[in-house]
Design a protein around this motif. Structure first.
Motif, PDB file in Angstrom:
ATOM      1  N   LYS A 109       0.866  -1.177   0.000  1.00 37.04           N
ATOM      2  CA  LYS A 109       0.000   0.000   0.000  1.00 37.04           C
ATOM      3  C   LYS A 109       0.902   1.226   0.000  1.00 37.04           C
ATOM      4  O   LYS A 109       1.900   1.277   0.704  1.00 37.04           O
TER       5      LYS A 109
ATOM      6  N   TYR B 274      -5.708  -1.720  -6.148  1.00 34.03           N
ATOM      7  CA  TYR B 274      -5.851  -0.752  -5.060  1.00 34.03           C
ATOM      8  C   TYR B 274      -6.837   0.329  -5.485  1.00 34.03           C
ATOM      9  O   TYR B 274      -6.880   0.727  -6.648  1.00 34.03           O
TER      10      TYR B 274
ATOM     11  N   ILE C 119      -8.709   0.660  -0.201  1.00 36.64           N
ATOM     12  CA  ILE C 119      -8.857  -0.785  -0.113  1.00 36.64           C
ATOM     13  C   ILE C 119      -7.877  -1.455  -1.062  1.00 36.64           C
ATOM     14  O   ILE C 119      -7.470  -0.874  -2.060  1.00 36.64           O
ATOM     15  N   TYR C 120      -7.488  -2.702  -0.733  1.00 36.65           N
ATOM     16  CA  TYR C 120      -6.469  -3.439  -1.475  1.00 36.65           C
ATOM     17  C   TYR C 120      -6.925  -4.882  -1.651  1.00 36.65           C
ATOM     18  O   TYR C 120      -7.323  -5.526  -0.677  1.00 36.65           O
TER      19      TYR C 120
ATOM     20  N   PRO D  56      -9.753  -8.986   1.160  1.00 35.33           N
ATOM     21  CA  PRO D  56      -9.243  -7.635   0.903  1.00 35.33           C
ATOM     22  C   PRO D  56      -8.883  -6.899   2.193  1.00 35.33           C
ATOM     23  O   PRO D  56      -9.440  -7.166   3.256  1.00 35.33           O
ATOM     24  N   ASP D  57      -7.938  -5.988   2.050  1.00 34.55           N
ATOM     25  CA  ASP D  57      -7.564  -5.098   3.153  1.00 34.55           C
ATOM     26  C   ASP D  57      -8.443  -3.863   3.058  1.00 34.55           C
ATOM     27  O   ASP D  57      -8.228  -3.008   2.191  1.00 34.55           O
ATOM     28  N   LYS D  58      -9.408  -3.753   3.949  1.00 31.03           N
ATOM     29  CA  LYS D  58     -10.384  -2.658   3.891  1.00 31.03           C
ATOM     30  C   LYS D  58     -10.048  -1.546   4.880  1.00 31.03           C
ATOM     31  O   LYS D  58     -10.900  -0.701   5.168  1.00 31.03           O
ATOM     32  N   SER D  59      -8.835  -1.550   5.398  1.00 28.13           N
ATOM     33  CA  SER D  59      -8.506  -0.669   6.514  1.00 28.13           C
ATOM     34  C   SER D  59      -8.613   0.818   6.185  1.00 28.13           C
ATOM     35  O   SER D  59      -8.692   1.643   7.090  1.00 28.13           O
TER      36      SER D  59
ATOM     37  N   LEU E 146     -11.064   2.245   4.232  1.00 30.70           N
ATOM     38  CA  LEU E 146     -12.413   2.708   3.918  1.00 30.70           C
ATOM     39  C   LEU E 146     -12.900   3.650   5.022  1.00 30.70           C
ATOM     40  O   LEU E 146     -12.875   3.305   6.204  1.00 30.70           O
TER      41      LEU E 146
ATOM     42  N   SER F 143     -17.841   0.409  -0.037  1.00 26.30           N
ATOM     43  CA  SER F 143     -17.549  -1.004  -0.189  1.00 26.30           C
ATOM     44  C   SER F 143     -16.951  -1.223  -1.573  1.00 26.30           C
ATOM     45  O   SER F 143     -17.089  -0.385  -2.465  1.00 26.30           O
TER      46      SER F 143
ATOM     47  N   LEU G  40     -16.115   0.006  -6.965  1.00 24.68           N
ATOM     48  CA  LEU G  40     -16.183   0.701  -5.680  1.00 24.68           C
ATOM     49  C   LEU G  40     -17.568   1.321  -5.582  1.00 24.68           C
ATOM     50  O   LEU G  40     -17.970   2.062  -6.489  1.00 24.68           O
TER      51      LEU G  40
END
Lengths: 112, 113
Positions: free
Chosen positions: A99, B33, B47-48, B55-58, B60, B66, B77
């Motif tokens: 990221k 991403y 998000i990733y 998925p890495d939603k950290s 949002l 979503s 998205l």
């Protein structure tokens, strides 16, 4: 946590003059560092990246950057700018999962 | 080859409406991403997606946001009940496995009236 600070929000410079855009980062782990350029109404384009090895990295359009671990910096330089270099430049550090954490950007304005 | 594409390029909507933004990554890129770029600010990670992993939603900002991705292809998205503060350019990027650099699309400019 990682963070990136771009010390100048805008840098005006005359055509054919040298320029340095400053970037400092903080990270508790090994980092990968990037500079991206964004021309008006366009997406981001990668200028250059530091992954490992030589601390001086060369990119496209005559830009280069130097990774300085002790000063946690990754400043972008060009010895002679052109009008076409007018754009916004973003420094970024890559963390877990690759990221990207971006700085706030520096607008480079090249004047004739 | 084709780069990352996004649609629509511009979207104007009224407060309270739902919107869907689409991203077509570069073929073969396993990672995708989403970032948001508010006016005068840098990009914020949203998000990733990596392959078939969760998925890495950290990034949002709220549960109104979503995203989905089918395999290693298209992603959407979705922003529900849009608010004026959602106005921004939404950028998608993809990355091939084993590489570190991300390739960005041109973005979708969202304006919420």
């Amino acid at each position: 946590a990682q963070s990136v600070t771009q010390l100048d929000s805008q840098v005006p410079v005359f055509e054919e003059a040298p320029v340095e855009l400053r970037c400092n980062y903080s990270s508790s782990v090994s980092v990968y560092l990037f500079w991206y350029v964004q021309y008006p109404n366009q997406g981001l384009q990668l200028l250059l990246k530091y992954l490992s090895g030589s601390t001086l990295v060369k990119g496209i359009n005559g830009f280069e950057a130097e990774f300085n671990k002790s000063q946690t910096s990754f400043h972008l330089r060009k010895p002679s700018v052109h009008i076409s270099d007018t754009a916004e430049y973003f420094c970024a550090v890559s963390g877990w999962g690759n990221k990207l954490v971006f700085g706030a950007g520096t607008i480079l304005r090249v004047k004739s | 080859g084709a780069g990352v594409s996004q649609s629509p390029s511009n979207k104007v909507t009224e407060k309270g409406k739902d919107v869907e933004l689409r991203c077509d990554p570069i073929s073969g890129h396993t990672a995708l991403y989403w970032y948001r770029q508010r006016l005068g600010q840098g990009l914020e990670f949203l998000i990733y997606f990596q392959g078939n992993s969760a998925p890495d939603k950290s990034g949002l900002p709220s549960d109104r946001f979503s995203a989905e991705r089918t395999g290693e292809s298209v992603s959407t998205l979705t922003i529900q009940r849009t608010q004026q503060e959602d106005s921004a350019v939404y950028l998608c990027a993809s990355r091939p496995g084993g590489a570190h650099e991300q390739f960005f699309g041109p973005g979708t400019r969202l304006t919420v009236l």
